[in-house]
Design an enzyme around this catalytic site. Structure first.
Site, PDB file in Angstrom:
ATOM      1  N   SER A  20     -31.641 -27.608 -44.116  1.00 35.30           N
ATOM      2  CA  SER A  20     -31.346 -26.388 -45.327  1.00 35.30           C
ATOM      3  C   SER A  20     -32.824 -26.176 -46.198  1.00 35.30           C
ATOM      4  O   SER A  20     -33.408 -27.106 -46.265  1.00 35.30           O
ATOM      5  CB  SER A  20     -30.290 -27.155 -46.307  1.00 35.30           C
ATOM      6  OG  SER A  20     -29.721 -26.176 -47.300  1.00 35.30           O
ATOM      7  N   LYS A  40     -24.436 -31.250 -41.972  1.00 32.52           N
ATOM      8  CA  LYS A  40     -24.894 -30.092 -42.198  1.00 32.52           C
ATOM      9  C   LYS A  40     -23.600 -29.129 -42.334  1.00 32.52           C
ATOM     10  O   LYS A  40     -23.803 -28.255 -43.008  1.00 32.52           O
ATOM     11  CB  LYS A  40     -26.112 -29.518 -41.320  1.00 32.52           C
ATOM     12  CG  LYS A  40     -26.584 -28.324 -41.550  1.00 32.52           C
ATOM     13  CD  LYS A  40     -26.972 -27.932 -42.929  1.00 32.52           C
ATOM     14  CE  LYS A  40     -27.866 -26.934 -43.087  1.00 32.52           C
ATOM     15  NZ  LYS A  40     -27.559 -25.395 -42.572  1.00 32.52           N
ATOM     16  N   HIS A  48     -22.004 -29.335 -45.588  1.00 37.92           N
ATOM     17  CA  HIS A  48     -22.885 -28.744 -46.603  1.00 37.92           C
ATOM     18  C   HIS A  48     -22.784 -27.216 -46.330  1.00 37.92           C
ATOM     19  O   HIS A  48     -22.529 -26.832 -47.732  1.00 37.92           O
ATOM     20  CB  HIS A  48     -24.459 -29.020 -46.333  1.00 37.92           C
ATOM     21  CG  HIS A  48     -25.324 -28.237 -46.971  1.00 37.92           C
ATOM     22  ND1 HIS A  48     -25.776 -26.936 -46.521  1.00 37.92           N
ATOM     23  CD2 HIS A  48     -26.219 -28.499 -47.733  1.00 37.92           C
ATOM     24  CE1 HIS A  48     -26.483 -26.576 -47.198  1.00 37.92           C
ATOM     25  NE2 HIS A  48     -26.997 -27.372 -48.248  1.00 37.92           N
ATOM     26  N   ASN A  49     -22.583 -26.552 -45.333  1.00 35.92           N
ATOM     27  CA  ASN A  49     -22.695 -25.062 -45.274  1.00 35.92           C
ATOM     28  C   ASN A  49     -21.100 -24.708 -45.749  1.00 35.92           C
ATOM     29  O   ASN A  49     -21.002 -23.495 -46.427  1.00 35.92           O
ATOM     30  CB  ASN A  49     -22.852 -24.560 -43.777  1.00 35.92           C
ATOM     31  CG  ASN A  49     -24.468 -24.504 -43.591  1.00 35.92           C
ATOM     32  OD1 ASN A  49     -25.293 -25.303 -44.312  1.00 35.92           O
ATOM     33  ND2 ASN A  49     -24.774 -23.505 -43.028  1.00 35.92           N
ATOM     34  N   GLU A  79     -21.148 -24.744 -49.463  1.00 37.28           N
ATOM     35  CA  GLU A  79     -21.778 -23.666 -49.657  1.00 37.28           C
ATOM     36  C   GLU A  79     -20.801 -22.346 -49.759  1.00 37.28           C
ATOM     37  O   GLU A  79     -21.093 -21.557 -51.029  1.00 37.28           O
ATOM     38  CB  GLU A  79     -23.061 -23.331 -48.974  1.00 37.28           C
ATOM     39  CG  GLU A  79     -23.894 -22.094 -49.282  1.00 37.28           C
ATOM     40  CD  GLU A  79     -24.780 -21.866 -47.920  1.00 37.28           C
ATOM     41  OE1 GLU A  79     -24.891 -20.555 -47.373  1.00 37.28           O
ATOM     42  OE2 GLU A  79     -25.647 -22.658 -47.442  1.00 37.28           O
TER      43      GLU A  79
END
Length: 289
Positions: free
Chosen positions: A109, A161, A164-165, A168
């Site tokens: 990221s 990840k 994480h997205n 987001e």
């Protein structure tokens, strides 16, 4: 990423499917050598080789890995720094193990600001293989001891990840809705760009995303040149699917994904039907095109 590695004193050999881009990169940055083929890339690297793939998930990554199998040797390492689905990573790790090649998955990221500020990286794979690559991660991260870390075996880096997205998605949606409400407060003549900057210091909602929003709003608070069509990279969908498979409720992330899908429809058939049926049972006005 190649630029940051080269600036950190690493010798980098670059290959790109459009060779002109690799050649241009080598011209711009010392410490980078461009090659026209994966075979020549393997020849230029000293064993045990480390090859970092930064490609779109799916077929581009799959095809590159299969091509690398023909030029790499036992003991070499392939890093997948793209947004691969962790299920694909688990499968690819098994294929690599059969050939004696290490696969390290890195959830990366930082976007276009990574070169300047450093990249955040969650790393998955065999601990020994990851430890050997420590100098690379320390160079790419915001600081050697910050912004990156080993999170588990193969697939863990990409799994983290993915989440994480998904987070987001929810953050972006919350900020967007909040500023939309602020913009409706015409009776207060609010300067929403200034509000974003105020919140950027000391507020519990401060974040890098908020800093970027402040920058965007300071240039054009009305966003007159921007179309409200929001894409998704796929990781938000994977997060929602995985939450369902694991019986974990994630209503905010799910609704933020649905909002992105809704943004791509100029005229929703579903909304048309709701308006028409309301007219039938309640005599409500039906908007006409």
């Amino acid at each position: 990423m190649a630029r940051r590695l080269a600036r950190g004193g690493h010798e980098v050999v670059a290959f790109n499917r459009s060779s002109e881009r690799a050649v241009a990169l080598a011209r711009e940055e010392k410490g980078i050598t461009a090659v026209p083929s994966l075979a020549e890339l393997a020849d230029k690297l000293s064993p045990p080789r480390t090859v970092w793939m930064m490609l779109t998930e799916g077929n581009p990554t799959e095809e590159a890995l299969q091509s690398l199998f023909s030029v790499l040797s036992k003991g070499d390492t392939v890093i997948d720094g793209g947004n691969s689905n962790f299920q694909d990573t688990l499968r690819r790790a098994c294929a690599c193990t059969e050939k004696g090649i290490h696969l390290v998955d890195v959830g990366t990221s930082g976007g276009i600001w990574g070169l300047e500020k450093g990249y955040s990286m969650t790393v998955g794979g065999a601990e020994g293989a990851v430890e050997r690559l420590r100098p690379l991660f320390e160079t790419l991260a915001p600081a050697p001891d910050r912004g990156w870390g080993y999170v588990g075996p193969n697939g863990a880096g990409h799994f983290v990840k993915m989440i994480h997205n998904g987070i987001e998605y929810g953050l972006l949606q919350a900020y967007a809705e909040g500023f939309d409400i602020l913009r409706s407060g015409t009776d207060f003549c609010l300067d929403i760009a200034r509000i974003a900057r105020i919140w950027g210091d000391g507020s519990v909602v401060r974040s890098w995303i908020l800093e970027l929003a402040a920058s965007v709003l300071s240039r054009d608070a009305d966003l007159g040149s921007v179309r409200g069509w929001v894409a998704d990279s796929g990781e938000g969908r994977w997060t929602v699917f995985e939450a369902i498979n694991r019986n974990v409720p994630c209503p905010v992330i799910t609704l933020s994904l649905i909002s992105r899908l809704a943004s791509r429809r100029d005229e929703s058939y579903a909304n048309k039907l709701i308006a028409a049926v309301r007219g039938e049972f309640g005599g409500h006005e039906i908007p006409q095109l």
